[in-house]
Design an enzyme around this catalytic site. Sequence first.
Site, short mmCIF file in Angstrom:
data_model
loop_
_atom_site.label_atom_id
_atom_site.label_comp_id
_atom_site.label_asym_id
_atom_site.label_seq_id
_atom_site.Cartn_x
_atom_site.Cartn_y
_atom_site.Cartn_z
CG LEU A 127 -32.53 9.38 -5.05
CD1 LEU A 127 -31.28 8.86 -5.70
CD2 LEU A 127 -33.25 10.35 -5.78
CB SER A 128 -30.43 9.86 -1.92
OG SER A 128 -29.81 10.41 -0.98
CB ALA A 129 -32.90 9.29 2.74
#
Length: 379
Positions: A127-129
Amino acid sequence: MADGARTAAALERVTVFGANPGNLNMYVHRPPALPTGAPVVVALHGCTQSAQVYSDNSGLDTFADRHGFLVVYAETTTANNANKCFNWFQPGDTRRGRGEAASIRQMVAHAATAYGTDVDQVHVTGLSAGGAMTSVMLAAYPEVFAAGAVVAGIPYGCGVDVVSAFGCMSPGTDRTPAAWAQAVRDAHPGFTGPWPRVAIWHGDNDPTVVPRNADELRDQWTAVHGLGQSPDRTSTVGPNSTRRSEYLSAGGGSVVEVNRVPGIAHGTPVDPGTGGEQCGATGTRHFIDSICSSHWITRFFGLDGSTTPEPPVDPPTEPTACWTADNYEHVRAGRATTTGGHVYAKGSGQHLGLYNTFVTHTLKESPAGHYVLADGTCP
């Protein structure tokens, strides 16, 4: 206990797993009866999160228990990044054989020797980073990973420092498919394939990592696979009619897919409950009640034992989506681009007027990533 009602369980800490130049922690979720030669899914948490938080909320462990695969949770700390983000934008952590990327690679190698996992069935998601770091692992180690799933993430090669990383997140970076693909090829010069299959998941209303990144990821990986950017197959999945676009190999298999989750902002889509397609929890930020993405990711990885195509295919025209917003918001969301103070719809290139918040238009998206003016005509 039903799968959807499983209680959080502590992960198994692995303190020694070989070279660790990226100074990461390794944890595993091992099903009670893990078979020899089991697949592996590497899971990479988002900023401010931990391995345990991702395990408790993402729903991956539910499917690991159900289908018999090992989940390896890599974890970064504030010693690496003040916000506990994987350093997906730092060259020292994103190159083959260096930093955090090398540490994650070492975890995969350790899993094979310590748990007897199958080196040909290794996958990665985050997720995300962690999604951006998923892109890093697929590019830097394409021979290691059969497939990956990038959730609210960013294409490989977008950022090289903190300032450029924020620009990648919003308003996003528009490059040609060929340029994006070259960044991947440069990560492991001389590698000729087969390249990993890639699933992309993104919320339509993500203000943190704007939806343009889903388009750029699609451009990157379709070009790597030598495919065009128009989908071969479209459908809707899940209880919220997530819009799926698939890009097929010559043999008819889906090698890139884009899943656009309606109505959600920045986070991992989950659907708490006990149903067969439900999973996860919303016990902390960035796990959003909408659709069990881990179910569909597990299926995309080929780990659920399914042999029939899922989901049923819609007619060739992708479901229409309409967006009414000012020109600044259209650009920020990746539906339009700006040149010389003017705004142009992405795909059609139609002129929308000046780049400001005082000009408002409705854009219709069909197929995915192609927008046309639809003032007063969009349903």
